[in-house]
Scaffold this active site. Structure first.
Site, PDB file in Angstrom:
ATOM      1  N   GLU A  77      26.995  45.935 -78.591  1.00  0.00           N
ATOM      2  CA  GLU A  77      27.216  45.997 -77.141  1.00  0.00           C
ATOM      3  C   GLU A  77      26.752  47.344 -76.578  1.00  0.00           C
ATOM      4  OE1 GLU A  77      29.349  45.176 -79.499  1.00  0.00           O
ATOM      5  OE2 GLU A  77      30.799  43.668 -78.829  1.00  0.00           O
ATOM      6  N   CYS A 114      34.086  48.823 -77.132  1.00  0.00           N
ATOM      7  CA  CYS A 114      33.063  48.112 -76.362  1.00  0.00           C
ATOM      8  C   CYS A 114      33.658  47.390 -75.163  1.00  0.00           C
ATOM      9  CB  CYS A 114      32.308  47.152 -77.260  1.00  0.00           C
ATOM     10  SG  CYS A 114      31.168  48.025 -78.353  1.00  0.00           S
TER      11      CYS A 114
HETATM   12 ZN    ZN Z   1      32.138  47.789 -80.397  1.00  0.00          ZN
END
Ligand code: ZN
Length: 162
Positions: A77, A114
């Site tokens: 990500e 993330c």
């Molecule tokens: Zn991550």
């Protein structure tokens, strides 16, 4: 598309719905699957691909990149968000994460870090599609993954700097 603002419920990010949403989700999952094949994961063997679509409809991808100095590894990500920013994007309208969980039928979920990274560029209803190599296993909104998350508005900003 309205100017991004964190004060609106969805901050300009509308989750995909209907036929357009289905097509977008499919495109995101496909892009994440493809980039996952390029993951650099020699230590864990755990490959992840991510794709995000920006406010111009452009899809950006990233894969995890491990490092012999383990903490220096990067999540998929993070790579996708870096690509989005590098190309001038400032909003994430939807995302996909693809990985192969060792737990049956449980999708690979974005890690806590993330979720916060995505929060910087997305509103609470932003949809994150979760899939493995073969199946789409579901989706979550960002608010489900990061309820009451800290964001730009907490620092008095309307949203990501443009
Ligand atoms: Zn991550």
């Amino acid at each position: 598309m309205n100017a991004p603002t964190d004060s609106l419920p969805d901050a300009g990010a509308t989750p995909p719905s209907g036929a357009d949403g289905d097509a977008l989700a499919s495109s995101l999952v496909l892009a994440a699957r493809r980039v996952r094949e390029r993951a650099y994961a020699p230590y864990s063997g755990f490959a992840v691909g991510a794709a995000v679509v920006d406010e111009q409809g452009r899809i950006h991808v990233g894969c995890n990149v491990e490092n012999a100095a383990y903490p220096q590894g990067l999540c998929a990500e993070a790579g996708a968000l870096a690509a989005l920013v590098a190309s001038g994007g400032r909003r994430v309208l939807a995302a996909a994460v693809v990985g192969a969980s060792h737990a049956a039928d449980r999708p690979v979920m974005p890690c806590g870090g993330c979720r916060q990274r995505l929060r910087e560029f997305a509103g609470p209803s932003m949809a994150i599609w979760l899939a493995d190599e073969h199946r789409v296993l579901g989706h979550r909104t960002l608010d489900q993954l990061l309820p009451e998350g800290f964001g730009p508005a907490d620092l008095g900003r309307a949203g990501p700097a443009t």
